[in-house]
Design a protein around this motif. Structure first.
Motif, short mmCIF file in Angstrom:
data_model
loop_
_atom_site.label_atom_id
_atom_site.label_comp_id
_atom_site.label_asym_id
_atom_site.label_seq_id
_atom_site.Cartn_x
_atom_site.Cartn_y
_atom_site.Cartn_z
N ALA A 1 -16.22 -9.76 15.37
CA ALA A 1 -15.55 -9.33 16.60
C ALA A 1 -16.58 -8.71 17.51
CB ALA A 1 -14.44 -8.34 16.28
N ASP A 2 -16.14 -8.39 18.73
CA ASP A 2 -17.05 -7.78 19.69
C ASP A 2 -17.53 -6.40 19.24
OD1 ASP A 2 -17.18 -9.80 21.37
OD2 ASP A 2 -16.20 -8.84 23.08
N THR A 3 -16.60 -5.64 18.64
CA THR A 3 -16.96 -4.29 18.25
C THR A 3 -16.95 -4.18 16.73
OG1 THR A 3 -14.68 -3.59 18.26
CG2 THR A 3 -15.89 -3.31 20.31
N ALA A 4 -17.74 -3.20 16.25
CA ALA A 4 -17.81 -2.99 14.81
C ALA A 4 -16.44 -2.56 14.29
CB ALA A 4 -18.86 -1.92 14.50
N GLY A 5 -15.75 -1.73 15.10
CA GLY A 5 -14.45 -1.22 14.68
C GLY A 5 -13.45 -2.35 14.48
N ALA A 6 -13.39 -3.28 15.44
CA ALA A 6 -12.44 -4.38 15.34
C ALA A 6 -12.78 -5.30 14.18
CB ALA A 6 -12.43 -5.16 16.65
N ALA A 7 -14.08 -5.57 14.01
CA ALA A 7 -14.48 -6.44 12.91
C ALA A 7 -14.12 -5.80 11.57
CB ALA A 7 -15.99 -6.69 12.98
N TRP A 8 -14.31 -4.49 11.49
CA TRP A 8 -13.99 -3.75 10.26
C TRP A 8 -12.50 -3.90 9.95
CZ3 TRP A 8 -11.14 0.08 8.00
CH2 TRP A 8 -11.68 0.73 6.87
N TYR B 1 -7.84 -5.95 7.05
CA TYR B 1 -6.38 -6.07 7.19
C TYR B 1 -5.94 -7.34 7.93
CZ TYR B 1 -6.51 -1.26 5.63
OH TYR B 1 -6.73 -0.14 4.89
N GLY B 2 -6.91 -8.09 8.48
CA GLY B 2 -6.54 -9.26 9.27
C GLY B 2 -5.89 -10.34 8.42
N LYS B 3 -4.90 -11.04 9.00
CA LYS B 3 -4.22 -12.09 8.23
C LYS B 3 -4.32 -13.43 8.91
CE LYS B 3 -1.00 -9.32 5.58
NZ LYS B 3 -1.12 -7.97 6.17
N VAL B 4 -4.73 -13.44 10.19
CA VAL B 4 -4.68 -14.68 10.95
C VAL B 4 -6.03 -15.39 10.94
CG1 VAL B 4 -3.97 -15.73 13.13
CG2 VAL B 4 -2.96 -13.55 12.39
N THR B 5 -6.98 -14.81 11.59
CA THR B 5 -8.28 -15.46 11.67
C THR B 5 -9.39 -14.41 11.55
OG1 THR B 5 -9.82 -16.58 13.15
CG2 THR B 5 -8.04 -15.39 14.20
N PRO C 1 -3.04 -5.00 17.54
CA PRO C 1 -1.69 -4.40 17.46
C PRO C 1 -0.93 -4.69 16.18
CG PRO C 1 -2.05 -5.25 19.64
CD PRO C 1 -3.24 -5.65 18.83
N ASP C 2 -1.16 -5.83 15.53
CA ASP C 2 -0.38 -6.13 14.34
C ASP C 2 -0.89 -5.42 13.09
OD1 ASP C 2 1.15 -7.72 15.86
OD2 ASP C 2 0.00 -9.55 15.44
N LEU C 3 -2.07 -4.83 13.19
CA LEU C 3 -2.67 -4.24 11.99
C LEU C 3 -2.18 -2.81 11.77
CD1 LEU C 3 -6.35 -5.43 12.58
CD2 LEU C 3 -4.50 -6.61 11.39
N PRO D 1 -2.37 1.27 11.04
CA PRO D 1 -3.31 2.26 11.61
C PRO D 1 -4.52 2.53 10.72
CG PRO D 1 -1.15 3.23 11.20
CD PRO D 1 -1.02 1.79 10.93
N ALA D 2 -4.39 2.28 9.41
CA ALA D 2 -5.53 2.51 8.52
C ALA D 2 -6.72 1.64 8.90
CB ALA D 2 -5.13 2.23 7.07
N ALA D 3 -6.49 0.55 9.60
CA ALA D 3 -7.56 -0.35 10.00
C ALA D 3 -8.50 0.31 11.00
CB ALA D 3 -6.99 -1.62 10.60
N LEU D 4 -8.10 1.47 11.53
CA LEU D 4 -8.95 2.13 12.52
C LEU D 4 -9.96 3.08 11.88
CD1 LEU D 4 -6.47 2.97 15.39
CD2 LEU D 4 -8.22 1.23 15.36
N ARG D 5 -10.14 3.05 10.59
CA ARG D 5 -11.07 3.94 9.87
C ARG D 5 -10.69 5.41 10.11
NH1 ARG D 5 -16.71 1.96 12.05
NH2 ARG D 5 -15.50 1.49 13.89
N LEU D 6 -9.41 5.71 9.87
CA LEU D 6 -8.93 7.07 10.12
C LEU D 6 -9.01 7.90 8.84
CD1 LEU D 6 -5.78 6.24 12.21
CD2 LEU D 6 -8.00 6.95 13.04
N GLU D 7 -8.94 9.20 9.03
CA GLU D 7 -8.89 10.07 7.86
C GLU D 7 -7.52 9.93 7.21
OE1 GLU D 7 -9.75 13.89 9.45
OE2 GLU D 7 -11.71 13.20 10.14
N PRO D 8 -7.45 10.05 5.88
CA PRO D 8 -6.17 9.83 5.19
C PRO D 8 -5.06 10.74 5.70
CG PRO D 8 -7.96 10.22 3.62
CD PRO D 8 -8.55 10.31 4.97
N GLU D 9 -5.44 11.95 6.11
CA GLU D 9 -4.45 12.92 6.57
C GLU D 9 -3.76 12.43 7.85
OE1 GLU D 9 -4.63 17.33 8.40
OE2 GLU D 9 -6.34 16.68 7.18
#
Lengths: 243, 493
Positions: B138-145, B150-154, B167-169, B171-179
């Motif tokens: 992806a364009d950004t490291a965050g999106a590729a991560w 979590y990606g299911k399509v492509t 949008p379909d993923l 929130p954990a896909a954003l590399r967030l803290e567990p809390e």
């Protein structure tokens, strides 16, 4: 023999020398200064600068004497600037002493190596390098094949090479332009009756000269130049015949 | 591009011990007085065992579970190895702890026929090595991560389309803290799409600055700085090979090609290389290196090529080399020389001499090349110092007022002497079992020891000549009346 024949023969000799790579001295320039009558032993009466010379020396004392004499020759070769490479098997040459023989010790690059093979490789590579004034290599053995390689390298670049040989047990033929043997002689005091050491004095022997006349001279290094001493010296003990 | 190793440690364990493939197993580690699962194999995961569970619970789920001790720090080591392996695909590889890699593939994908081919190549290679891998571009490291995990399509998100893919993923896909993650869940925000359009002010107040930063990094509105595993060298050339190269002639051609490109660049920027490293990536995954260094900056292809010629013999090709990388790790500005019509005798500044010394240093070692400058010491051993460079000039003049021997012994050698009068030179000395009669002598020259540098007695030097005319440099250590020792220190010419 008529005079015209003499003329033809000397002309032919000149031609042969030229074909062999010995150029007659250019106008006014007379090779190395100061070698005096020793130079007459060489073809055309000029010290062959773009050639390989070998110096045989057996004992550490003779090595020192040879190093001093070669340094004196270098001072003439390095007059127009230039650097020289001193390749040895042991690192015992003491740079400040070279100044007394007329060269700037910081223009000499020293290499101390472990094997003959490495020394000869470096000497050959260095002799191909036109930026150097002279290359000195200390080896124990030099056979004909190796000396010819060095001579071929020199013919392209016109760098002067000196090979100091330690093992003098068997001295075969080499392709070097000259074979020297330098021995120390007892010095004469500066003035009669004065104690102390006089200037260093050597028995300079040219055992072999290509197209020249071998000979033996007594020389001194005095006040920054070579001086040929006329008086024959009797001290001949311990002399070995290397010719 | 993000790569995710789903079972990094367990895959590695299975590579070492193939019998583990058949059974579910977990790695465990004690933590807070209980034993916790740190990694579960894919078979164990199929049974419902996940990392973070207590080992006792896991054992309760399946009867034939194998439990192994985890090796601390193994993940980081494995990731580093895999990251270094990935350098063949791009120079900028970042380790993304605990179980991924991030690759900056800008300008690299076309070499493998576009992003799809590139992704396929890497994933297939990694899978064939035994690692269960997922990857996404992806364009950004965050999106590729996010898409890799979590990606299911492509796996490939086209440029500028990350806002549509996220949008379909969850929130954990954003590399967030567990809390924060669990708080979002509590609020019923189960996909990124459910909060992506909320006002930023509100999100910052509830979830903090880091949350917004992560969102921005995934969408490309915020920068993300990746620390490369191997810092990129600014002067680098690479040459991938269609067929593995395993002959010296092949390596030589490769070096020449690379050097031509490198030197062209160096020359146009007025630089010269001081240190060049050739890295050869072999088919068997090993890396062999050969390095050269020069005394002063050079951008001459022929010279650098000759230096490398001496190193080719040291390169072990084994099955063949598939990628050559040439890095100029040290460069310096070089002055452009004007060609001279009449070349004089340039001495130490000569280029040919510098090149010769580089060759000698390459073959024999730079420590064997020495040039000496005078030092301001009277003590003979300290009166010279090695020059640091070919250009260094002496700070003081060479002294000629005192006799110095042409050959100086590395350490003075003890001799036996016979001297008649105190403070007089000896009449005779024995060195190496041989007797030398002294005919004439000069001296003494007293040289005091430099007490601020070392302790000991002074030396009284004599230059003596034996009856054959050979000259020696002798010294007496200490005063005459204190049972002095005599030494031979050198030979005069």
């Amino acid at each position: 023999m008529p005079a015209s024949q003499h003329h033809i023969i000397s002309k032919l000799q000149q031609d042969i020398l030229r074909w062999e790579g010995y150029k007659p001295p250019a106008g006014g320039k007379t090779g190395l200064g100061g070698l005096g009558r020793v130079e007459e032993a060489f073809p055309n009466g000029v010290f062959p600068a773009g050639a390989v010379h070998e110096v045989v020396c057996a004992t550490p004392g003779e090595v020192a004497a040879a190093a001093g004499f070669v340094t004196g020759l270098l001072s003439a070769l390095m007059q127009e600037g230039g650097a020289c490479l001193w390749v040895g098997l042991s690192q015992t040459l003491f740079a400040p002493a070279l100044k007394a023989f007329g060269i700037e010790p910081d223009r000499v690059i020293f290499l101390n190596l472990l094997r003959d093979k490495d020394v000869l490789w470096v000497v050959e590579e260095a002799l191909k390098c036109k930026g150097l004034a002279a290359v000195i290599g200390e080896v124990s053995e030099l056979d004909f094949k190796l000396s010819r390689r060095l001579q071929l390298a020199v013919e392209q670049s016109h760098v002067t090479g000196f090979v100091l040989r330690n093992a003098t047990k068997k001295l075969g033929a080499t392709a070097c332009a000259a074979r020297w043997h330098i021995r120390s002689l007892p010095s004469q005091p500066v003035a009669e009756g004065l104690p102390g050491l006089g200037p260093p004095r050597w028995q300079v022997e040219l055992l072999k000269v290509r197209n020249g006349r071998p000979g033996s001279w007594v020389m001194e290094w005095d006040a920054g130049k070579f001086v040929t001493v006329d008086k024959p010296v009797e001290a001949e003990e311990g002399r070995q015949n290397y010719a | 591009m993000a790569i995710w190793f789903r079972h990094l440690v367990t895959d590695w364990l299975m590579l070492g011990r193939p019998q583990l493939r058949e059974v579910p197993f977990v790695c465990v580690m004690p933590e807070h007085n209980r034993i916790v699962v740190t990694a579960a194999s894919h078979r164990a995961e199929a049974e419902g065992i996940f990392a973070g569970m207590a080992a006792a619970d896991a054992k309760a789920i399946t009867t034939n579970l194998k439990v192994l001790d985890a090796i601390p720090g193994k993940e980081a080591k494995l990731l580093r190895q895999l990251g270094l392996w990935c350098i063949r695909y791009t120079p900028l590889v970042t380790v993304d702890k605990p179980d991924g890699l991030l690759l900056d593939i800008t300008g690299c994908a076309h070499l493998w026929g576009g992003e799809r081919g590139y992704l396929k190549e890497i994933v297939l290679k990694l899978r064939s090595r035994g690692y269960d891998t997922r990857a996404a571009i992806a364009d950004t490291a965050g999106a590729a991560w996010a898409v890799a995990r979590y990606g299911k399509v492509t796996p490939i998100i086209n440029s500028g389309e990350q806002a549509g893919a996220l949008p379909d993923l969850p929130p954990a896909a954003l590399r967030l803290e567990p809390e924060i993650n669990s708080r979002l869940h509590k609020l019923g925000l189960r996909t990124i799409g459910s909060f992506i359009n909320m006002p930023q002010r509100e999100l910052r107040r509830r979830f903090g600055e880091l949350f917004l930063q992560r969102l921005g990094q995934a969408l490309g509105t915020e920068d993300e700085i990746l620390t490369p595993l191997v810092p990129p060298v600014p002067y680098t050339e690479r040459l991938p090979c269609m067929e593995p190269v395993c002959t010296a002639a092949g390596i030589e051609i490769a070096i020449k090609k690379l050097l031509e490109q490198l030197c062209l660049r160096l020359q146009s920027e007025g630089k010269g290389a001081r240190k060049v490293i050739l890295k050869c990536y072999r088919v068997d995954g090993k890396l062999v290196q050969a390095g050269i260094s020069t005394g002063r900056g050079s951008h001459s292809v022929s010279h650098l090529c000759r230096l490398f010629d001496l190193q080719i013999g040291k390169i072990e090709t084994a099955l063949g080399i598939e990628l050559f990388l040439l890095e100029a790790t040290k460069v310096e500005d070089v002055a452009v020389l004007q060609e001279k019509l009449w070349a004089g005798n340039p001495g130490l500044a000569d280029t040919a001499l510098a090149e010769l010394l580089d060759r000698i240093a390459g073959k024999i070692g730079p420590e064997r090349i020495r040039r000496y400058l005078p030092a301001e010491h009277y003590w003979p051993e300290r009166s010279v110092r090695p020059a640091l460079s070919l250009q260094e000039v002496p700070e003081t003049a060479w002294r000629t007022d005192r006799p110095r021997p042409v050959r100086l012994l590395p350490r003075p050698e003890a001799i036996k002497v016979m001297s008649v009068l105190p403070d007089y030179p000896p009449n005779m000395f024995i060195y190496n079992g041989r007797r030398y009669e002294v005919a004439r002598a000069d001296g003494p020259e007293r040289i005091e020891r430099e007490w601020w540098l070392d302790k000991g007695t002074h030396r009284d030097y004599y230059a003596v000549e034996d009856t054959a005319g050979q000259r020696y440099w002798l010294f007496r250590s200490g005063h005459f009346d204190e049972a002095p020792e005599w030494f031979l220190h050198g030979f005069f010419a």
